[in-house]
Every structure is written in C-alpha cells, then in structure tokens.
Design a protein around this motif. Structure first.
Motif, short mmCIF file in Angstrom:
data_model
loop_
_atom_site.label_atom_id
_atom_site.label_comp_id
_atom_site.label_asym_id
_atom_site.label_seq_id
_atom_site.Cartn_x
_atom_site.Cartn_y
_atom_site.Cartn_z
N GLU A 197 38.06 48.55 8.08
CA GLU A 197 36.95 47.74 7.58
C GLU A 197 35.68 48.05 8.38
OE1 GLU A 197 36.87 45.70 4.94
OE2 GLU A 197 38.94 46.33 4.55
N PRO A 198 34.54 48.08 7.74
CA PRO A 198 33.28 48.27 8.48
C PRO A 198 33.14 47.18 9.55
CG PRO A 198 32.90 48.50 6.13
CD PRO A 198 34.31 48.01 6.29
N GLY A 199 32.69 47.57 10.72
CA GLY A 199 32.53 46.63 11.82
C GLY A 199 33.76 46.50 12.70
N THR B 32 36.17 47.06 15.63
CA THR B 32 36.05 47.56 17.00
C THR B 32 37.32 48.30 17.40
OG1 THR B 32 36.97 45.55 18.00
CG2 THR B 32 34.57 45.62 17.67
N VAL B 33 37.23 49.06 18.48
CA VAL B 33 38.40 49.77 18.99
C VAL B 33 39.50 48.77 19.35
CG1 VAL B 33 39.23 51.15 20.94
CG2 VAL B 33 37.12 51.79 19.77
N GLN B 34 39.13 47.66 19.95
CA GLN B 34 40.11 46.64 20.35
C GLN B 34 40.85 46.08 19.12
OE1 GLN B 34 38.43 43.41 22.54
NE2 GLN B 34 40.40 42.55 23.08
N THR B 35 40.13 45.79 18.06
CA THR B 35 40.74 45.27 16.84
C THR B 35 41.65 46.32 16.21
OG1 THR B 35 38.83 43.85 16.44
CG2 THR B 35 40.27 44.28 14.56
N PHE B 36 41.18 47.56 16.13
CA PHE B 36 41.97 48.65 15.56
C PHE B 36 43.26 48.83 16.34
CE2 PHE B 36 43.24 53.03 14.87
CZ PHE B 36 43.09 53.18 13.50
N PHE B 37 43.16 48.81 17.67
CA PHE B 37 44.34 48.97 18.52
C PHE B 37 45.36 47.87 18.23
CE2 PHE B 37 46.80 47.93 22.27
CZ PHE B 37 47.34 49.16 22.62
N SER B 38 44.91 46.62 18.20
CA SER B 38 45.84 45.50 18.00
C SER B 38 46.47 45.53 16.61
CB SER B 38 45.15 44.16 18.26
OG SER B 38 44.12 43.94 17.33
N GLN B 39 45.81 46.12 15.63
CA GLN B 39 46.39 46.25 14.29
C GLN B 39 47.44 47.35 14.24
OE1 GLN B 39 42.92 47.05 11.92
NE2 GLN B 39 42.40 44.89 11.69
N LYS B 40 47.26 48.40 15.01
CA LYS B 40 48.15 49.57 14.91
C LYS B 40 49.28 49.58 15.94
CE LYS B 40 45.84 51.35 11.56
NZ LYS B 40 46.38 51.28 10.22
N ILE B 41 49.04 49.03 17.12
CA ILE B 41 50.06 49.04 18.18
C ILE B 41 50.55 47.62 18.38
CG2 ILE B 41 50.57 49.62 20.58
CD1 ILE B 41 49.89 52.07 18.89
N TYR C 45 33.46 49.12 21.24
CA TYR C 45 32.85 50.19 20.43
C TYR C 45 33.20 49.95 18.96
CZ TYR C 45 31.99 54.77 18.37
OH TYR C 45 31.55 55.79 17.55
N VAL C 46 32.21 50.00 18.09
CA VAL C 46 32.42 49.80 16.66
C VAL C 46 32.66 51.17 16.01
CG1 VAL C 46 31.41 48.96 14.50
CG2 VAL C 46 30.97 47.74 16.65
N LEU C 47 33.81 51.29 15.37
CA LEU C 47 34.17 52.55 14.72
C LEU C 47 33.21 52.86 13.58
CD1 LEU C 47 38.04 52.11 14.61
CD2 LEU C 47 36.74 53.64 16.09
N GLN C 48 32.92 54.15 13.42
CA GLN C 48 32.04 54.63 12.36
C GLN C 48 32.84 55.47 11.38
OE1 GLN C 48 28.71 53.66 12.47
NE2 GLN C 48 29.42 52.47 14.23
N ASP C 49 32.37 55.57 10.15
CA ASP C 49 33.04 56.38 9.15
C ASP C 49 33.16 57.82 9.67
OD1 ASP C 49 34.21 56.80 6.62
OD2 ASP C 49 32.35 57.71 5.91
#
Length: 73
Positions: A20-22, A24-33, A54-58
C-alpha cells in the motif's frame, strides 16, 4: 505499488509484491516476518540500510536477511 521483496530467510525467494502507498519498512517487515524481531535481520532497501520509518516507493527493492543462520552456534 509494487516492490521487489527478497526474502533470504530459509529457502529464500524474490518476487514482486504489492504494498500500500505509505507503507514503512517497519510495517512491511511486520507483515512479512511473523517470527523474530527486526534486530534479528539485516533490512536493506535498494541495497542500502534504512531507518524503520522509511516509506517504501514504487519499484523499491527490499531485502530481509537473518543475521544468524538457524542452528549456528
């Protein structure tokens, strides 16, 4: 948006995933690991270490690598 997710945990894999736009690395990590914490992994975006906010970019490339191999002393 799409990011290239490189998971070096276990057998490892690389694939483009939707984030999803916006996100963060922390959110992405907690969703995947689902096990262990961020301190147990080396997390890089576009081959560079980044802050957890850090906010992930396309098109970003995010890699998550365990700092210890399971079973190692």
């Amino acid at each position: 948006m799409q990011v290239l997710y490189i998971n070096n945990d276990g057998a490892g894999f690389a694939d483009y995933v939707h984030a999803e736009p916006g996100t963060t690395v922390q959110t992405f990590f907690s969703q995947k690991i689902t096990h262990g914490g961020p301190s147990d992994y080396l997390i890089r975006v576009n081959r560079q270490p980044v802050a957890s906010n850090y906010v992930l970019q396309d098109g970003d490339r995010i890699s998550i690598t365990p700092t210890k191999i399971e079973g190692a002393v």
